[in-house]
Every structure is written in structure tokens, then in C-alpha cells.
Design a protein around this motif. Structure first.
Motif, short mmCIF file in Angstrom:
data_model
loop_
_atom_site.label_atom_id
_atom_site.label_comp_id
_atom_site.label_asym_id
_atom_site.label_seq_id
_atom_site.Cartn_x
_atom_site.Cartn_y
_atom_site.Cartn_z
N GLY A 233 0.82 -1.19 0.00
CA GLY A 233 0.00 0.00 0.00
C GLY A 233 0.86 1.25 0.00
O GLY A 233 2.00 1.24 0.49
N ASN A 234 0.31 2.32 -0.57
CA ASN A 234 1.05 3.58 -0.67
C ASN A 234 0.18 4.77 -0.27
O ASN A 234 0.28 5.85 -0.81
CB ASN A 234 1.58 3.78 -2.09
N GLY A 235 -0.66 4.51 0.75
CA GLY A 235 -1.54 5.57 1.22
C GLY A 235 -0.96 6.31 2.41
O GLY A 235 0.25 6.29 2.66
N LEU A 236 -1.84 6.94 3.19
CA LEU A 236 -1.40 7.82 4.26
C LEU A 236 -0.72 7.08 5.41
O LEU A 236 0.26 7.55 5.97
CB LEU A 236 -2.60 8.62 4.79
N MET A 237 -1.24 5.91 5.77
CA MET A 237 -0.61 5.14 6.86
C MET A 237 0.78 4.67 6.42
O MET A 237 1.73 4.73 7.21
CB MET A 237 -1.48 3.96 7.25
N ALA A 238 0.89 4.17 5.19
CA ALA A 238 2.19 3.74 4.70
C ALA A 238 3.17 4.91 4.70
O ALA A 238 4.33 4.77 5.11
CB ALA A 238 2.06 3.16 3.29
N GLU A 239 2.72 6.08 4.27
CA GLU A 239 3.60 7.24 4.22
C GLU A 239 4.06 7.65 5.62
O GLU A 239 5.25 7.92 5.84
CB GLU A 239 2.89 8.42 3.55
N ALA A 240 3.12 7.69 6.58
CA ALA A 240 3.47 8.14 7.92
C ALA A 240 4.45 7.19 8.59
O ALA A 240 5.49 7.62 9.12
CB ALA A 240 2.21 8.29 8.77
N LEU A 241 4.16 5.91 8.58
CA LEU A 241 5.01 4.95 9.28
C LEU A 241 6.33 4.73 8.55
O LEU A 241 7.40 4.75 9.16
CB LEU A 241 4.26 3.63 9.45
N ALA A 242 6.26 4.53 7.24
CA ALA A 242 7.49 4.30 6.48
C ALA A 242 8.41 5.50 6.53
O ALA A 242 9.64 5.37 6.63
CB ALA A 242 7.15 3.94 5.03
N GLY A 243 7.83 6.70 6.46
CA GLY A 243 8.66 7.90 6.53
C GLY A 243 9.43 7.99 7.83
O GLY A 243 10.62 8.35 7.84
N ARG A 244 8.77 7.66 8.94
CA ARG A 244 9.46 7.68 10.23
C ARG A 244 10.53 6.60 10.31
O ARG A 244 11.60 6.82 10.88
CB ARG A 244 8.45 7.50 11.36
N TRP A 245 10.24 5.41 9.77
CA TRP A 245 11.23 4.34 9.82
C TRP A 245 12.46 4.64 8.98
O TRP A 245 13.57 4.29 9.34
CB TRP A 245 10.58 3.02 9.40
N ILE A 246 12.26 5.31 7.86
CA ILE A 246 13.41 5.73 7.05
C ILE A 246 14.28 6.70 7.84
O ILE A 246 15.51 6.59 7.85
CB ILE A 246 12.93 6.35 5.73
#
Length: 208
Positions: free
Chosen positions: A7-20
Motif C-alpha cells: 500500500g502507498n496511502g497515508l498510513m504507509a507514508e506516515a510509518l514508512a517515513g518515520r522508519w526511514i
């Protein structure tokens, strides 16, 4: 750690962005490579198909709408023991009850070779973009090693994992989310619902 997102929605963006930002390598997986690529460029991740993200991740975040979550994972090839984080909520937005009794259990039945962990379902993506330091994040699962690994990812957000039991108890997390959303939509404030633990349960340790 290598992390894939389905998925590439808002949850993916928020969590993946922090993990990066915490130093992890992330691949954004999407049915549309173009949309996955757009998000990947914004947050500094790789991009690929859903299957490629599944194969890339030591841990994979399932961040698609609940109504298609089972179909998405059922259509992919998973390695035995794959760790799959389920952050979905199947909430009926007419009366804010659960459409399904337990998404995490349904996902686990669909892909029994995976180690499913329920996490991150009690807050919207805006919370995960800048989670309050020390925020408790309940996680449910049946595999101790998978819970430990997801717990590391929780700590990388500045939060604290709260082990909430086996995967059967994930239905309680999903019901809690439905309750909180319904209260919030109707103008209530859920932030003060839980008193300090010493007031709620007294000073006697559990099991005494």
C-alpha cells in the motif's frame, strides 16, 4: 532492517517515513507502480510492486483498506515465517461497529505461513507522523520473535510497545478503535477515558 509496505496511502507514508528517518530501508509496494514511486520519492524509499515489496521486507506493513486486505495478501507469495504487520480496522462507518470480528485473524487464516502482528491500528496517520514520545502502542501476536521485531519498530517511533496478548486478542484492539472513532465522530473526547493505572487497578500487582 528492510521493510516492505503493501500500500502507498497515508498510513504507509506516515510509518514508512518515520522508519526511514530511523535508518531503515523501505520499499513501497503498490498495485500502481506510478503511485508507489511518487510516495517513494517523497520519503526516500524504493518502489516496486506488491509482490516485490513482500519479497523485500524482513517485516511487511499491510496498509491497504480493510475491505481488500485479505484479497491482497491472498494473491501474493509469502515465504514461511514472513512477518506481517496488520494496521487495518474494518469499521462500519454507519454505526461505528466492526464489519468483521477480527481482521488480523482473517488475514492469518488467509496466509497461515505468515507471522501476523496487530499494531498501529489505534491512531490515525497524523499521530504516527509525529507520535508523542513514550506513547504506548498495543501489539498482539502469537510469535515472540515477531513481536520483539515489531516492538523495535515501535520504539523507533519514540513509542513503547505494549504486549497485549495473542492474535485472538487483536479483535479487542479493533473493537477499541471502532469505539474510539465513534465517540470522536460524535464530538466526544477519548483522551481522558483511562485514569492512571494505580487509580484504575490499585497498587496490588496483577496475579497477587
Amino acid at each position: 532492517m528492510r521493510i516492505g509496505t503493501l500500500g502507498n496511502g497515508l498510513m504507509a507514508e506516515a510509518l514508512a517515513g518515520r522508519w526511514i528517518k530511523a535508518g531503515h530501508d523501505v520499499m513501497i509496494g503498490g498495485r500502481s507502480r506510478e503511485r508507489a514511486g511518487e510516495l517513494a520519492r517523497r520519503i526516500g524509499a524504493r518502489a516496486g510492486s506488491l509482490q516485490e515489496a513482500m519479497e523485500y521486507g524482513e517485516v511487511v506493513l499491510l496498509a491497504v483498506p480493510a475491505e481488500v486486505a485479505v484479497a491482497v495478501v491472498s494473491g501474493l507469495e509469502l515465504e514461511p515465517g514472513q512477518i506481517l504487520i496488520d494496521c487495518t480496522n474494518a469499521v462500519n462507518h454507519q454505526d461505528f461497529t466492526l464489519d468483521e470480528p477480527a481482521m488480523a485473524e482473517a488475514i492469518s487464516r488467509a496466509v497461515p505461513q505468515a507471522r501476523v502482528v496487530k499494531a498501529f491500528n489505534l491512531a490515525a496517520e497524523t499521530v504516527w507522523q509525529d507520535a508523542p514520545h513514550g506513547l504506548g502502542v498495543p501489539i498482539c501476536g502469537d510469535d515472540a520473535a515477531a513481536l520483539d521485531l515489531v516492538g523495535e519498530l515501535v520504539r523507533d517511533l519514540g513509542c513503547e510497545p505494549v504486549h497485549a496478548g495473542g492474535l485472538r486478542r487483536a479483535r479487542l484492539l479493533e473493537a477499541t478503535a471502532a469505539l474510539a472513532i465513534g465517540i470522536w465522530v460524535n464530538g466526544g473526547d477519548v483522551r481522558g477515558m483511562f485514569p492512571p493505572v494505580e487509580i484504575a487497578f490499585g497498587s496490588v500487582p496483577p496475579g497477587s
